[in-house]
Design an enzyme around this catalytic site. Structure first.
Site, mmCIF file in Angstrom:
data_model
loop_
_atom_site.group_PDB
_atom_site.id
_atom_site.type_symbol
_atom_site.label_atom_id
_atom_site.label_comp_id
_atom_site.label_asym_id
_atom_site.label_seq_id
_atom_site.Cartn_x
_atom_site.Cartn_y
_atom_site.Cartn_z
ATOM 1 N N ARG A 49 21.386 -18.045 -16.397
ATOM 2 C CA ARG A 49 22.848 -17.949 -16.370
ATOM 3 C C ARG A 49 23.403 -19.279 -15.877
ATOM 4 O O ARG A 49 22.660 -20.159 -15.466
ATOM 5 C CB ARG A 49 23.355 -16.745 -15.535
ATOM 6 C CG ARG A 49 22.549 -16.310 -14.359
ATOM 7 C CD ARG A 49 22.689 -17.052 -13.056
ATOM 8 N NE ARG A 49 23.971 -17.603 -12.758
ATOM 9 C CZ ARG A 49 24.133 -18.783 -12.185
ATOM 10 N NH1 ARG A 49 23.068 -19.514 -11.848
ATOM 11 N NH2 ARG A 49 25.320 -19.263 -11.918
ATOM 12 N N GLY A 50 24.738 -19.377 -15.934
ATOM 13 C CA GLY A 50 25.373 -20.666 -15.658
ATOM 14 C C GLY A 50 25.554 -21.359 -17.003
ATOM 15 O O GLY A 50 24.617 -21.421 -17.809
ATOM 16 N N GLN A 199 25.878 -14.483 -6.918
ATOM 17 C CA GLN A 199 25.252 -15.771 -7.273
ATOM 18 C C GLN A 199 25.272 -16.740 -6.091
ATOM 19 O O GLN A 199 24.411 -17.609 -5.995
ATOM 20 C CB GLN A 199 25.984 -16.410 -8.471
ATOM 21 C CG GLN A 199 25.749 -15.726 -9.796
ATOM 22 C CD GLN A 199 26.807 -14.692 -10.093
ATOM 23 O OE1 GLN A 199 27.432 -14.143 -9.181
ATOM 24 N NE2 GLN A 199 27.017 -14.390 -11.358
ATOM 25 N N ASP A 240 32.907 -22.541 -16.746
ATOM 26 C CA ASP A 240 32.330 -22.002 -17.984
ATOM 27 C C ASP A 240 33.067 -22.472 -19.222
ATOM 28 O O ASP A 240 32.516 -22.473 -20.324
ATOM 29 C CB ASP A 240 32.335 -20.472 -17.957
ATOM 30 C CG ASP A 240 31.234 -19.983 -17.053
ATOM 31 O OD1 ASP A 240 31.442 -19.992 -15.822
ATOM 32 O OD2 ASP A 240 30.153 -19.656 -17.574
ATOM 33 N N LYS A 251 33.663 -18.421 -12.550
ATOM 34 C CA LYS A 251 33.300 -17.134 -11.961
ATOM 35 C C LYS A 251 34.491 -16.475 -11.275
ATOM 36 O O LYS A 251 35.269 -17.131 -10.582
ATOM 37 C CB LYS A 251 32.156 -17.362 -10.968
ATOM 38 C CG LYS A 251 31.661 -16.148 -10.224
ATOM 39 C CD LYS A 251 31.272 -14.996 -11.119
ATOM 40 C CE LYS A 251 30.271 -15.345 -12.195
ATOM 41 N NZ LYS A 251 30.216 -14.348 -13.294
HETATM 42 O O1 MRU Z 1 27.983 -15.197 -14.665
HETATM 43 P P1 MRU Z 1 27.335 -16.504 -14.392
HETATM 44 O O2 MRU Z 1 26.397 -16.480 -13.223
HETATM 45 O O3 MRU Z 1 26.701 -17.119 -15.624
HETATM 46 O O4 MRU Z 1 28.548 -17.457 -13.992
HETATM 47 C C1 MRU Z 1 28.285 -18.798 -13.670
HETATM 48 C C2 MRU Z 1 29.469 -19.555 -13.251
HETATM 49 O O5 MRU Z 1 30.570 -19.057 -13.217
HETATM 50 C C3 MRU Z 1 29.260 -21.021 -12.970
HETATM 51 O O6 MRU Z 1 30.135 -21.451 -11.965
HETATM 52 C C4 MRU Z 1 29.520 -21.828 -14.246
HETATM 53 O O7 MRU Z 1 28.791 -21.314 -15.312
HETATM 54 C C5 MRU Z 1 29.182 -23.260 -14.065
HETATM 55 S S1 MRU Z 1 27.440 -23.512 -13.917
HETATM 56 C C6 MRU Z 1 27.139 -25.156 -13.756
#
Ligand code: MRU
Length: 350
Positions: A49-50, A199, A240, A251
């Site tokens: 994820r991320g 997270q 994202d 997030k």
């Molecule tokens: O739901 P997730 O864990 O994939 O969300 C991740 C985030 O919101 C991160 O802050 C974002 O993807 C940036 S990662 C470098």
């Protein structure tokens, strides 16, 4: 610094290995993938994820589809790979890096139309490796650009995990923190736990412990109080999807942090690669916000604390309006307001 490797590609066995982020920090377990559909499930279920990490995993998923094809008809191979891309595209909706990576792989596939299957497969694998390596280099560059913005002796707050785990390695927001720490500028890091999937508490806290960076974990609801006590000098988060006007999707809870930062006159900085900018959307209103399973809010893991029968709302992301963003750190440099102009200029240079 940071030996954390969330995504590994074996060019001999053609196997993708992912560090299972659903099991961290209790277990450091690696899962192997040779089927693109299983990579899509891994993205959907947050094994990986991320935003940038999702893009890298999807690119390897496309390469795996080509590797999986055993025939010798180039048109059939292309159709096979496109099917896999369709499945990968359904895995998660918000992180634009997923669609950026799929588009890049798709364009390469188009350009190889009519070429022999072996050649196409090798080219797709090489492109996936390139996407991964470029992301790693971008994180290091963002780290250096971002570290220059961090004041001396800074107490830095971050939300979610935009670390090595969320990228090819090193991280975006945590890349800035890592570089600033290397430069002796960081006194400590406040880690928001980041409900509902934690997270922050599970992944960012783990990365900070791994790298020996002094950090303190708080619940999301404590951020305002620590800011009010003068204990936060700088906020840095990832993203994202960033719209052409500088609105930032990240997030859930990021927007609240940005509002609090503005109230307390604290710089609110976003670190993200250019692949996270969606030049095609005018504002954050056009970002598709993923809604996840109600169980994530009703409890955690197998434990449920909310009563049966209660209605639950679980948007996984929110949008921070550009006006609350002090700067956007990319691998190409630091963007500052007015963002529509800065982003349009970046788009011209692409
Ligand atoms: O739901 P997730 O864990 O994939 O969300 C991740 C985030 O919101 C991160 O802050 C974002 O993807 C940036 S990662 C470098």
């Amino acid at each position: 610094m940071s030996a954390i490797q969330p995504i590994k590609w074996d060019s001999i066995s053609k196997i993708l290995t992912l560090l299972d982020q659903t099991r961290l920090p209790l277990e450091e377990a690696y899962v192997q993938y040779s089927d693109p559909d299983e990579v899509a499930v891994a993205i959907r279920d947050l094994v990986v994820r991320g935003a940038p990490a999702i893009g890298c995993a999807a690119a390897y998923g496309v390469a795996l589809a080509a590797i999986q094809y055993t025939g010798d008809d180039p048109a059939e191979l292309a159709a096979w790979v496109r099917d896999a891309m369709g499945v990968l595209a359904q895995s998660r909706p918000t992180a634009v890096n997923l669609f950026w990576a799929l588009e890049r792989m798709g364009k390469l596939l188009d350009s190889l139309e009519g070429d022999q299957c072996g050649k196409v497969t090798i080219a797709l694998e090489q492109e996936a490796v390139k996407i991964f390596e470029e992301d790693l280099a971008s994180c290091k560059a963002m780290g250096d650009f971002g570290a220059a913005l961090v004041p001396r002796n800074a107490k830095i707050l971050t939300h979610c995990n935009a670390g090595a785990l969320a990228t090819a390695g090193y991280g975006t927001a945590l890349g800035v923190i890592r570089s600033a720490y290397r430069d002796g500028k960081v006194s400590m890091v406040w880690v928001d736990e980041t409900r509902p999937v934690l997270q922050g508490a599970r992944l960012t806290a783990w990365e900070m412990v791994q790298d020996g960076i002094p950090a303190v974990l708080i619940t999301d609801s404590m951020a305002g109080s620590v800011m009010a006590s003068g204990e936060v000098d700088f906020v840095v988060v990832g993203s994202d999807r960033i719209a052409a006007n500088g609105d930032v999707a990240n997030k859930i809870g990021t927007y609240s942090v940005a509002v609090l930062a503005r109230r307390h006159n604290i710089p609110f900085v976003v670190a993200a690669p250019v692949s996270t900018i969606d030049f095609s959307i005018g504002s954050g209103e056009d970002v598709p916000i993923e809604e996840r399973d109600a169980e994530e809010v009703g409890g955690y893991g197998s434990e449920r604390w909310a009563p049966e029968g209660i209605r639950i709302y679980n948007p996984a992301f929110d949008v921070t309006p550009a006006e609350l963003v002090t700067a956007i750190v990319t691998e190409r440099g630091v963007l500052t307001p007015p963002y529509p102009q800065a982003i349009a200029e970046l788009s011209r240079l692409r």
